[in-house]
Motif scaffolding. Structure first.
Motif, PDB file in Angstrom:
ATOM      1  N   GLY A  78       0.793  -1.226  -0.002  1.00 54.24           N
ATOM      2  CA  GLY A  78       0.179  -0.103  -0.088  1.00 54.24           C
ATOM      3  C   GLY A  78       0.881   1.111   0.069  1.00 54.24           C
ATOM      4  N   LEU A  79       0.343   2.197  -0.419  1.00 53.00           N
ATOM      5  CA  LEU A  79       0.819   3.584  -0.485  1.00 53.00           C
ATOM      6  C   LEU A  79       0.270   4.422   0.787  1.00 53.00           C
ATOM      7  N   GLN A  80       0.792   5.077   1.737  1.00 52.55           N
ATOM      8  CA  GLN A  80       0.362   5.898   2.764  1.00 52.55           C
ATOM      9  C   GLN A  80       1.190   7.125   3.076  1.00 52.55           C
ATOM     10  N   LEU A  81       0.314   8.234   2.733  1.00 50.58           N
ATOM     11  CA  LEU A  81       0.934   9.574   2.792  1.00 50.58           C
ATOM     12  C   LEU A  81      -0.040  10.350   3.171  1.00 50.58           C
ATOM     13  N   SER A  82       0.856  11.600   3.867  1.00 44.92           N
ATOM     14  CA  SER A  82       0.053  12.892   4.333  1.00 44.92           C
ATOM     15  C   SER A  82       0.846  13.939   3.613  1.00 44.92           C
ATOM     16  N   ILE A  83      -0.070  14.887   3.316  1.00 37.88           N
ATOM     17  CA  ILE A  83       0.539  15.929   2.645  1.00 37.88           C
ATOM     18  C   ILE A  83      -0.039  17.434   3.336  1.00 37.88           C
ATOM     19  N   ILE A  84       1.104  18.075   3.909  1.00 41.87           N
ATOM     20  CA  ILE A  84       0.870  19.210   4.457  1.00 41.87           C
ATOM     21  C   ILE A  84       0.505  20.361   3.711  1.00 41.87           C
ATOM     22  N   LEU A  85      -0.896  21.027   3.966  1.00 42.25           N
ATOM     23  CA  LEU A  85      -1.074  22.263   3.083  1.00 42.25           C
ATOM     24  C   LEU A  85      -1.439  23.383   3.875  1.00 42.25           C
ATOM     25  N   ARG A  86      -1.241  24.525   3.409  1.00 40.96           N
ATOM     26  CA  ARG A  86      -1.794  25.948   4.210  1.00 40.96           C
ATOM     27  C   ARG A  86      -2.313  26.821   3.508  1.00 40.96           C
ATOM     28  N   PRO A  87      -3.621  26.167   3.069  1.00 43.85           N
ATOM     29  CA  PRO A  87      -4.302  27.111   2.236  1.00 43.85           C
ATOM     30  C   PRO A  87      -4.914  28.449   2.694  1.00 43.85           C
ATOM     31  N   GLY A 152      -4.502  13.029   3.963  1.00 38.90           N
ATOM     32  CA  GLY A 152      -3.861  11.792   4.138  1.00 38.90           C
ATOM     33  C   GLY A 152      -4.812  10.985   2.951  1.00 38.90           C
ATOM     34  N   ILE A 153      -3.668  10.234   2.167  1.00 42.89           N
ATOM     35  CA  ILE A 153      -4.143   9.404   1.306  1.00 42.89           C
ATOM     36  C   ILE A 153      -3.854   7.748   1.499  1.00 42.89           C
ATOM     37  N   GLY A 154      -4.495   6.927   1.484  1.00 39.86           N
ATOM     38  CA  GLY A 154      -4.187   5.524   1.467  1.00 39.86           C
ATOM     39  C   GLY A 154      -4.692   4.882   0.417  1.00 39.86           C
ATOM     40  N   LEU A 155      -3.847   4.117  -0.206  1.00 40.22           N
ATOM     41  CA  LEU A 155      -4.154   3.509  -1.703  1.00 40.22           C
ATOM     42  C   LEU A 155      -3.374   2.226  -1.762  1.00 40.22           C
ATOM     43  N   ASN A 156      -4.287   1.151  -2.189  1.00 38.05           N
ATOM     44  CA  ASN A 156      -3.729  -0.157  -1.985  1.00 38.05           C
ATOM     45  C   ASN A 156      -3.293  -0.415  -3.417  1.00 38.05           C
ATOM     46  N   VAL A 157      -2.082  -0.279  -3.591  1.00 40.44           N
ATOM     47  CA  VAL A 157      -1.342  -0.217  -4.866  1.00 40.44           C
ATOM     48  C   VAL A 157      -1.054  -1.738  -5.228  1.00 40.44           C
ATOM     49  N   ASN A 158      -0.183  -2.417  -4.812  1.00 42.21           N
ATOM     50  CA  ASN A 158       0.446  -3.896  -5.044  1.00 42.21           C
ATOM     51  C   ASN A 158      -0.132  -4.694  -4.022  1.00 42.21           C
ATOM     52  N   THR A 159      -1.169  -4.524  -3.438  1.00 41.04           N
ATOM     53  CA  THR A 159      -1.527  -5.457  -2.206  1.00 41.04           C
ATOM     54  C   THR A 159      -2.293  -6.478  -2.876  1.00 41.04           C
ATOM     55  N   PRO A 165      -7.583  -7.973   5.572  1.00 41.57           N
ATOM     56  CA  PRO A 165      -8.236  -8.645   6.687  1.00 41.57           C
ATOM     57  C   PRO A 165      -9.542  -9.329   6.106  1.00 41.57           C
ATOM     58  N   GLU A 166      -9.898 -10.379   6.682  1.00 44.62           N
ATOM     59  CA  GLU A 166     -11.191 -11.193   6.021  1.00 44.62           C
ATOM     60  C   GLU A 166     -12.273 -10.278   5.862  1.00 44.62           C
ATOM     61  N   ALA A 167     -12.687  -9.510   6.972  1.00 41.81           N
ATOM     62  CA  ALA A 167     -13.622  -8.736   7.144  1.00 41.81           C
ATOM     63  C   ALA A 167     -13.765  -7.775   5.886  1.00 41.81           C
ATOM     64  N   ILE A 168     -12.646  -7.463   5.217  1.00 46.74           N
ATOM     65  CA  ILE A 168     -12.874  -6.566   4.180  1.00 46.74           C
ATOM     66  C   ILE A 168     -12.345  -7.040   2.814  1.00 46.74           C
ATOM     67  N   ARG A 169     -12.004  -8.339   2.852  1.00 52.46           N
ATOM     68  CA  ARG A 169     -11.632  -9.069   1.451  1.00 52.46           C
ATOM     69  C   ARG A 169     -12.503  -8.901   0.415  1.00 52.46           C
ATOM     70  N   GLU A 170     -13.893  -8.805   0.657  1.00 51.63           N
ATOM     71  CA  GLU A 170     -14.806  -8.764  -0.311  1.00 51.63           C
ATOM     72  C   GLU A 170     -15.007  -7.341  -0.780  1.00 51.63           C
ATOM     73  N   THR A 171     -14.725  -6.275  -0.162  1.00 51.03           N
ATOM     74  CA  THR A 171     -15.206  -5.045  -0.510  1.00 51.03           C
ATOM     75  C   THR A 171     -13.906  -4.093  -0.681  1.00 51.03           C
ATOM     76  N   ALA A 172     -12.801  -4.753  -0.471  1.00 47.24           N
ATOM     77  CA  ALA A 172     -11.504  -3.740  -0.773  1.00 47.24           C
ATOM     78  C   ALA A 172     -10.632  -4.742  -1.854  1.00 47.24           C
ATOM     79  N   THR A 173     -10.037  -3.713  -2.649  1.00 47.46           N
ATOM     80  CA  THR A 173      -9.367  -4.362  -3.708  1.00 47.46           C
ATOM     81  C   THR A 173      -7.940  -3.663  -3.918  1.00 47.46           C
ATOM     82  N   SER A 174      -6.997  -3.935  -4.969  1.00 51.48           N
ATOM     83  CA  SER A 174      -5.680  -3.037  -5.035  1.00 51.48           C
ATOM     84  C   SER A 174      -5.595  -2.784  -6.742  1.00 51.48           C
TER      85      SER A 174
END
Ligand code: BTN
Length: 272
Positions: A78-87, A152-159, A165-174
């Motif tokens: 996965g890719l997990q990142l947070s970007i600081i902005l000062r709009p 904050g961005i979380g993206l399942n890239v090469n997962t 986890p079993e609980a999200i296996r049917e609803t998550a993808t990469s």
């Protein structure tokens, strides 16, 4: 928490010291092997005065946070990142920013893969009716003005599916599961920074209107019968539109149109 100099996976090897090709987003990158949450690190750095555009990336999160107080599980790949902005905006004008980030993520996925991501209100990234990524935005104000916003961005890239986890296996993808190939994370990251930078600058200068059209064009929510769970109360109706603040306009069975500020949309049931 450890600050890693050379990532073991090679994901970001040397990247932090390279110019990612953007002027603002990713100008400074802090890369960690493992943190509780990149949001917390970025928030702390922002309070200490970190520059706008600073990005915190982690290979692993042990306490990743999602919307509505949920946790965000990020298995390997996965890719997990947070970007600081000062709009420099009034706090109310920053509300659509998570949707802007959603458009940037979707555009980057389209450019780097052959996939056609959809956006589920407010800002889930969906492929083949499954969630591939999510966005969490946290804003801190001082004396009625925005001090900083952390996107904050979380993206399942090469997962691999088996790692969810079993609980999200049917609803998550990469992205890899959906495209049948591994995705080059650096290319995706670079593209994401570029897309987000363009959209963020457009948003600061011209507001949400034009970006809203792009969001709608990629939405799987608008025009569908949906159920929205907003803090325990479930309401159903036709998702008509999003407004200039990114709120969902829902036509109830009695014809009344409600403006929904936050919530979880059940996958569209009927495309109208
Ligand atoms: C959601 O869909 O609920 C939002 C998920 C956001 C997850 C990202 S991963 C990077 C950043 N750090 C966190 O703890 N959360 C966000």
């Amino acid at each position: 928490m450890t600050r890693k100099q050379i990532p073991s996976t090679g994901l970001l090897r040397d990247y932090a010291s390279q110019n990612p090709g953007t002027l603002l987003i990713g100008k400074h990158i802090l890369h960690y092997e493992e943190v509780a949450s990149t949001q917390d690190i970025a928030g702390k750095l922002a309070r200490q005065g970190a520059e706008e555009g600073t990005v915190v990336i982690a290979e692993k999160q042990t306490g990743g946070r999602g919307r509505q107080g949920r946790s965000w599980i990020s298995p390997d790949g996965g890719l997990q990142l947070s970007i600081i902005l000062r709009p420099n905006l009034e706090p109310a004008r920053v509300i659509p920013l998570p949707l802007v980030a959603g458009v940037a993520v979707a555009r980057a996925i389209k450019k780097v893969t052959t996939l056609q991501p959809k956006l589920k209100w407010p800002n889930d990234i969906i492929i083949a009716r499954k969630k591939v990524g999510g966005i969490l935005t946290e804003t801190s104000t001082r004396k009625g003005k925005i001090d900083h916003t952390v996107v904050g961005i979380g993206l399942n890239v090469n997962t691999a599916r088996s790692l969810f986890p079993e609980a999200i296996r049917e609803t998550a993808t990469s992205l890899a599961e959906e495209s049948g190939r591994n995705i080059a994370p650096l290319e995706l990251l670079q593209c994401l920074f570029g897309e987000f930078e363009v959209l963020y600058i457009e948003f600061l200068a011209g507001g949400f209107d034009k970006i809203r059209e792009q969001w709608k064009a990629m939405s799987n929510t608008i025009g569908s019968q949906v159920k929205v769970d907003s803090g325990g109360a479930e309401i159903a109706g036709e998702a008509l539109d999003i407004d200039s603040e990114g709120f969902l306009l829902l036509r109830r069975g009695n014809g009344n149109v409600e403006r929904v500020i936050s919530g979880d949309v059940s996958p569209p049931t009927t495309r109208l």
